[in-house]
Write a protein that holds these residues in place. Structure first.
Motif, PDB file in Angstrom:
ATOM      1  N   LEU A  72       0.716  -1.095   0.077  1.00  0.00           N
ATOM      2  CA  LEU A  72      -0.056  -0.075   0.060  1.00  0.00           C
ATOM      3  C   LEU A  72       1.008   1.310  -0.078  1.00  0.00           C
ATOM      4  CD1 LEU A  72      -2.934   1.267   0.529  1.00  0.00           C
ATOM      5  CD2 LEU A  72      -2.457   1.108   2.934  1.00  0.00           C
ATOM      6  N   ARG A  73       1.998   1.255   0.847  1.00  0.00           N
ATOM      7  CA  ARG A  73       2.828   2.531   0.915  1.00  0.00           C
ATOM      8  C   ARG A  73       3.662   2.684  -0.271  1.00  0.00           C
ATOM      9  NH1 ARG A  73       2.133   5.853   2.414  1.00  0.00           N
ATOM     10  NH2 ARG A  73       3.847   6.380   4.103  1.00  0.00           N
ATOM     11  N   LYS A  74       3.472   1.806  -1.290  1.00  0.00           N
ATOM     12  CA  LYS A  74       4.342   2.233  -2.562  1.00  0.00           C
ATOM     13  C   LYS A  74       3.497   3.344  -3.351  1.00  0.00           C
ATOM     14  CE  LYS A  74       6.385  -2.403  -2.924  1.00  0.00           C
ATOM     15  NZ  LYS A  74       6.356  -3.705  -3.737  1.00  0.00           N
ATOM     16  N   GLY A  75       2.475   3.555  -3.034  1.00  0.00           N
ATOM     17  CA  GLY A  75       1.599   4.505  -3.874  1.00  0.00           C
ATOM     18  C   GLY A  75       1.505   5.656  -2.813  1.00  0.00           C
ATOM     19  N   GLU A  76       1.316   6.854  -3.443  1.00  0.00           N
ATOM     20  CA  GLU A  76       1.302   8.352  -2.807  1.00  0.00           C
ATOM     21  C   GLU A  76       0.022   8.791  -2.947  1.00  0.00           C
ATOM     22  OE1 GLU A  76       3.157   8.893  -0.017  1.00  0.00           O
ATOM     23  OE2 GLU A  76       4.474   7.092  -0.430  1.00  0.00           O
ATOM     24  N   THR A  77      -1.004   8.251  -3.249  1.00  0.00           N
ATOM     25  CA  THR A  77      -2.328   8.809  -3.652  1.00  0.00           C
ATOM     26  C   THR A  77      -3.032   9.306  -2.220  1.00  0.00           C
ATOM     27  OG1 THR A  77      -3.698   6.899  -3.532  1.00  0.00           O
ATOM     28  CG2 THR A  77      -2.669   7.745  -5.893  1.00  0.00           C
ATOM     29  N   THR A  78      -3.974  10.288  -2.220  1.00  0.00           N
ATOM     30  CA  THR A  78      -4.654  10.417  -1.217  1.00  0.00           C
ATOM     31  C   THR A  78      -5.381   9.394  -0.537  1.00  0.00           C
ATOM     32  OG1 THR A  78      -5.031  12.837  -1.753  1.00  0.00           O
ATOM     33  CG2 THR A  78      -6.437  11.932  -0.007  1.00  0.00           C
ATOM     34  N   GLY A  79      -5.956   8.606  -1.295  1.00  0.00           N
ATOM     35  CA  GLY A  79      -6.688   7.390  -0.917  1.00  0.00           C
ATOM     36  C   GLY A  79      -5.787   6.293  -0.087  1.00  0.00           C
TER      37      GLY A  79
ATOM     38  N   ALA B  11       3.610  14.439   4.937  1.00  0.00           N
ATOM     39  CA  ALA B  11       3.471  14.396   3.355  1.00  0.00           C
ATOM     40  C   ALA B  11       2.228  15.118   2.651  1.00  0.00           C
ATOM     41  CB  ALA B  11       3.497  12.837   2.987  1.00  0.00           C
ATOM     42  N   MET B  12       0.865  14.989   3.689  1.00  0.00           N
ATOM     43  CA  MET B  12      -0.142  15.638   3.159  1.00  0.00           C
ATOM     44  C   MET B  12       0.030  17.197   3.657  1.00  0.00           C
ATOM     45  SD  MET B  12      -2.230  13.120   2.026  1.00  0.00           S
ATOM     46  CE  MET B  12      -3.511  14.374   1.749  1.00  0.00           C
TER      47      MET B  12
ATOM     48  N   GLY C 279      -9.076  24.401  10.083  1.00  0.00           N
ATOM     49  CA  GLY C 279     -10.492  23.531   9.914  1.00  0.00           C
ATOM     50  C   GLY C 279     -10.449  22.610   8.680  1.00  0.00           C
ATOM     51  N   ALA C 280      -9.510  22.724   7.933  1.00  0.00           N
ATOM     52  CA  ALA C 280      -9.440  22.065   6.644  1.00  0.00           C
ATOM     53  C   ALA C 280      -9.162  20.836   6.972  1.00  0.00           C
ATOM     54  CB  ALA C 280      -8.270  22.557   5.773  1.00  0.00           C
ATOM     55  N   ILE C 281      -9.890  19.880   5.853  1.00  0.00           N
ATOM     56  CA  ILE C 281      -9.843  18.354   5.884  1.00  0.00           C
ATOM     57  C   ILE C 281      -8.517  17.915   5.463  1.00  0.00           C
ATOM     58  CG2 ILE C 281     -10.888  16.308   4.623  1.00  0.00           C
ATOM     59  CD1 ILE C 281     -12.790  17.395   6.560  1.00  0.00           C
ATOM     60  N   ILE C 282      -8.005  16.922   6.233  1.00  0.00           N
ATOM     61  CA  ILE C 282      -6.534  16.461   6.011  1.00  0.00           C
ATOM     62  C   ILE C 282      -6.583  15.703   4.646  1.00  0.00           C
ATOM     63  CG2 ILE C 282      -4.568  14.946   6.680  1.00  0.00           C
ATOM     64  CD1 ILE C 282      -5.284  15.672   9.510  1.00  0.00           C
ATOM     65  N   PHE C 283      -7.533  14.712   4.608  1.00  0.00           N
ATOM     66  CA  PHE C 283      -7.516  13.668   3.400  1.00  0.00           C
ATOM     67  C   PHE C 283      -8.521  14.258   2.519  1.00  0.00           C
ATOM     68  CE2 PHE C 283      -5.548  11.320   6.964  1.00  0.00           C
ATOM     69  CZ  PHE C 283      -4.362  11.145   6.488  1.00  0.00           C
ATOM     70  N   ALA C 284      -8.483  15.359   1.856  1.00  0.00           N
ATOM     71  CA  ALA C 284      -9.548  15.778   1.028  1.00  0.00           C
ATOM     72  C   ALA C 284      -9.411  15.561  -0.466  1.00  0.00           C
ATOM     73  CB  ALA C 284      -9.469  17.313   1.271  1.00  0.00           C
ATOM     74  N   GLY C 285     -10.526  15.540  -1.159  1.00  0.00           N
ATOM     75  CA  GLY C 285     -10.309  15.346  -2.667  1.00  0.00           C
ATOM     76  C   GLY C 285     -10.009  16.613  -3.495  1.00  0.00           C
TER      77      GLY C 285
ATOM     78  N   LYS D 276     -12.073  19.000  -4.574  1.00  0.00           N
ATOM     79  CA  LYS D 276     -13.005  20.206  -4.049  1.00  0.00           C
ATOM     80  C   LYS D 276     -12.914  20.414  -2.610  1.00  0.00           C
ATOM     81  CE  LYS D 276     -16.493  19.000  -7.514  1.00  0.00           C
ATOM     82  NZ  LYS D 276     -18.073  18.930  -7.757  1.00  0.00           N
ATOM     83  N   GLY D 277     -11.759  19.883  -1.929  1.00  0.00           N
ATOM     84  CA  GLY D 277     -11.584  20.147  -0.695  1.00  0.00           C
ATOM     85  C   GLY D 277     -12.533  19.445   0.431  1.00  0.00           C
ATOM     86  N   GLU D 278     -13.356  18.575  -0.198  1.00  0.00           N
ATOM     87  CA  GLU D 278     -14.159  17.717   0.722  1.00  0.00           C
ATOM     88  C   GLU D 278     -13.346  16.380   1.210  1.00  0.00           C
ATOM     89  OE1 GLU D 278     -17.833  17.496  -1.442  1.00  0.00           O
ATOM     90  OE2 GLU D 278     -18.389  19.547  -1.163  1.00  0.00           O
ATOM     91  N   ALA D 279     -14.033  15.929   2.149  1.00  0.00           N
ATOM     92  CA  ALA D 279     -13.441  14.659   2.365  1.00  0.00           C
ATOM     93  C   ALA D 279     -13.594  13.547   1.595  1.00  0.00           C
ATOM     94  CB  ALA D 279     -14.014  14.297   3.783  1.00  0.00           C
ATOM     95  N   VAL D 280     -12.507  12.596   1.234  1.00  0.00           N
ATOM     96  CA  VAL D 280     -12.762  11.473   0.490  1.00  0.00           C
ATOM     97  C   VAL D 280     -13.947  10.567   0.652  1.00  0.00           C
ATOM     98  CG1 VAL D 280     -10.067  11.636  -0.559  1.00  0.00           C
ATOM     99  CG2 VAL D 280     -10.815  10.120   1.514  1.00  0.00           C
ATOM    100  N   SER D 281     -14.522   9.884  -0.044  1.00  0.00           N
ATOM    101  CA  SER D 281     -15.727   9.037   0.304  1.00  0.00           C
ATOM    102  C   SER D 281     -15.139   7.745   1.141  1.00  0.00           C
ATOM    103  CB  SER D 281     -16.650   8.785  -0.712  1.00  0.00           C
ATOM    104  OG  SER D 281     -16.091   8.071  -1.884  1.00  0.00           O
ATOM    105  N   ASP D 282     -15.890   6.924   1.609  1.00  0.00           N
ATOM    106  CA  ASP D 282     -15.628   5.653   1.963  1.00  0.00           C
ATOM    107  C   ASP D 282     -15.322   4.761   1.192  1.00  0.00           C
ATOM    108  OD1 ASP D 282     -15.404   4.085   4.212  1.00  0.00           O
ATOM    109  OD2 ASP D 282     -17.382   3.119   4.106  1.00  0.00           O
ATOM    110  N   MET D 283     -16.048   4.954  -0.166  1.00  0.00           N
ATOM    111  CA  MET D 283     -15.640   4.139  -1.290  1.00  0.00           C
ATOM    112  C   MET D 283     -14.397   4.183  -1.730  1.00  0.00           C
ATOM    113  SD  MET D 283     -17.927   1.913  -1.975  1.00  0.00           S
ATOM    114  CE  MET D 283     -17.179   1.427  -3.718  1.00  0.00           C
ATOM    115  N   THR D 284     -13.878   5.362  -1.533  1.00  0.00           N
ATOM    116  CA  THR D 284     -12.344   5.855  -1.945  1.00  0.00           C
ATOM    117  C   THR D 284     -11.462   4.932  -1.619  1.00  0.00           C
ATOM    118  OG1 THR D 284     -12.665   8.190  -2.489  1.00  0.00           O
ATOM    119  CG2 THR D 284     -10.503   7.593  -2.261  1.00  0.00           C
TER     120      THR D 284
END
Length: 413
Positions: free
Chosen positions: A227-234, A293-294, A303-309, A311-319
């Motif tokens: 998993l750590r080989k990738g650096e995407t937000t998800g 890294a984030m 107040g900003a979301i850390i793991f944001a998409g 548009k600045g909103e929280a990534v979804s559970d499906m992500t």
């Protein structure tokens, strides 16, 4: 004598064959106060004229277009009996009309019930899903119906399309339909709806598993390193979730103001926790590195979301789930909490109470919980460091030096 009189009067009664659209304007009497009024426009309506308490009262029985002669006579008999019994028929009719106008539609009842109850729901996703599921599955069918008109058959019709195809969705939808109707009944808008009739008529659903599908704790390190080989937000969000043994919703909703880099702690406020009380998570060196890294070179708002998409909103559970599916895994994100618990129980000497505190579980023993005054923060810090070391293939705890370096890098970013 009276028989002859009534026979004479019957000659003046209306006959169904004489009631036609071509009737001339005027008043046509059927006897005992029942009359058909034909207006200049040709409109025909039934009127019952009676004496009640010394006053003449006219009772409208409807249009002759909708009400037949036999039906008008039946209605007239009902009103005569009611008046004789001392009832205020007109007053009752006005009150019934007023109440009918005051009774909300299912849509309005659902929105009102949601507005009143959502403040008590700590999970933001639950607040959104509660009403959106009703919009998606129920409003088209029963949204405009008054709640007092809704029957078990209507509820069944809403549930059937998803009952077998999406069992869990259907169960939640059933609970929400029931909650709306219970609210309406409590407000006096309708009688309580008998959900047992609905349940008895529904087909049997597929059997569901009792637990979230979890990866075996022995397999987690290999998955984590891949998993750590990738650096995407998800990927980072999922790795952070595994490192902290948090619920995915807690990770996805995390903001920068919840992070204390100096203390290496993540303080999740009570309103975001399932148990409704603040939870402090000790952050291991790898968890702090992900946050650094984030954060990058920017200085985000507290107040900003850390793991944001985007548009600045929280990534979804499906992500997070998609990350696992793309890596060929079928388990759930929530299952990593189970894997953490199994690791702590089978591979460490940490007391059970410490791992339970790390998972923010509420002690079911009220007496024991009342006397416990610690959250095992120091021991949990050691446990989370050991967990991170295990995930990265290192023996024992993560070195304090590594923890210090990670804090320093994150603070400087």
């Amino acid at each position: 004598m009276w028989g002859k009189l009534w026979g004479f009067m019957d000659r003046f009664k209306l006959a169904p064959t004489k009631i036609t659209p071509k009737m001339k304007p005027g008043t046509y009497r059927d006897g005992r106060g029942l009359m058909l009024i034909v207006g200049e426009s040709g409109a025909r309506s039934w009127i019952l004229r009676l004496q009640a308490n010394g006053k003449r009262r006219d009772y409208g029985l409807g249009s002759a277009h909708d009400v037949s002669l036999a039906e008008a006579r039946e209605k007239a008999d009902e009103i005569r009996r009611a008046v004789k019994a001392g009832r205020d028929v007109i007053g009752e009719k006005r009150e019934a009309k007023r109440l009918a106008l005051a009774i909300p539609s299912f849509k309005i009842a659902a929105e009102t019930a949601h507005g009143e109850q959502q403040a008590s729901w700590r999970n933001e996703k639950h607040r959104q899903d509660w009403l959106s599921s009703l919009r998606l599955y129920a409003f088209d069918q029963i949204g405009e119906m008054r709640v007092d008109q809704i029957t078990p058959q209507h509820i069944k019709a809403v549930l059937l399309p998803v009952w077998l195809e999406k069992p869990e969705t259907a169960r939640r939808l059933r609970q929400r339909l029931r909650a709306v109707m219970a609210w309406a009944a409590a407000e006096g808008h309708c009688q309580p709806l008998d959900m047992t009739l609905v349940d008895a008529s529904m087909p049997k659903q597929p059997r569901r598993e009792g637990h979230f599908a979890a990866m075996a704790w022995g397999d987690v390190p290999a998955f984590y390193m891949e998993l750590r080989k990738g650096e995407t937000t998800g990927r980072r969000a999922l790795a952070f979730t595994i490192l902290t043994a948090a619920r995915s919703g807690e990770t996805r909703g995390a903001t920068w103001e919840e992070i204390d880099f100096d203390a290496a702690e993540w303080r999740i406020p009570a309103d975001r926790m399932k148990a409704g009380r603040e939870h402090v998570v000790p952050l291991s060196a790898p968890a702090l590195e992900i946050l650094a890294a984030m954060k990058g070179e920017a200085k985000p708002e507290p107040g900003a979301i850390i793991f944001a998409g985007r548009k600045g909103e929280a990534v979804s559970d499906m992500t997070l789930t998609k990350v696992m599916r793309d890596m060929g895994r079928t388990e759930t994100v929530h299952g990593f909490r189970s894997a953490f618990k199994d690791w702590a129980s089978e591979a460490t000497a940490f007391p059970d109470a410490v791992s339970e505190a790390a998972l923010a579980h509420v002690d079911g023993n009220k007496t024991r919980a009342a006397y416990r005054r610690t959250d095992f923060l120091a021991k949990r810090a050691q446990m989370m460091a050991a967990w991170a070391g295990y995930l990265e293939g290192k023996a024992g705890k993560v070195a304090n030096l590594g923890q210090h370096r990670a804090r320093k890098a994150a603070s400087a970013a």
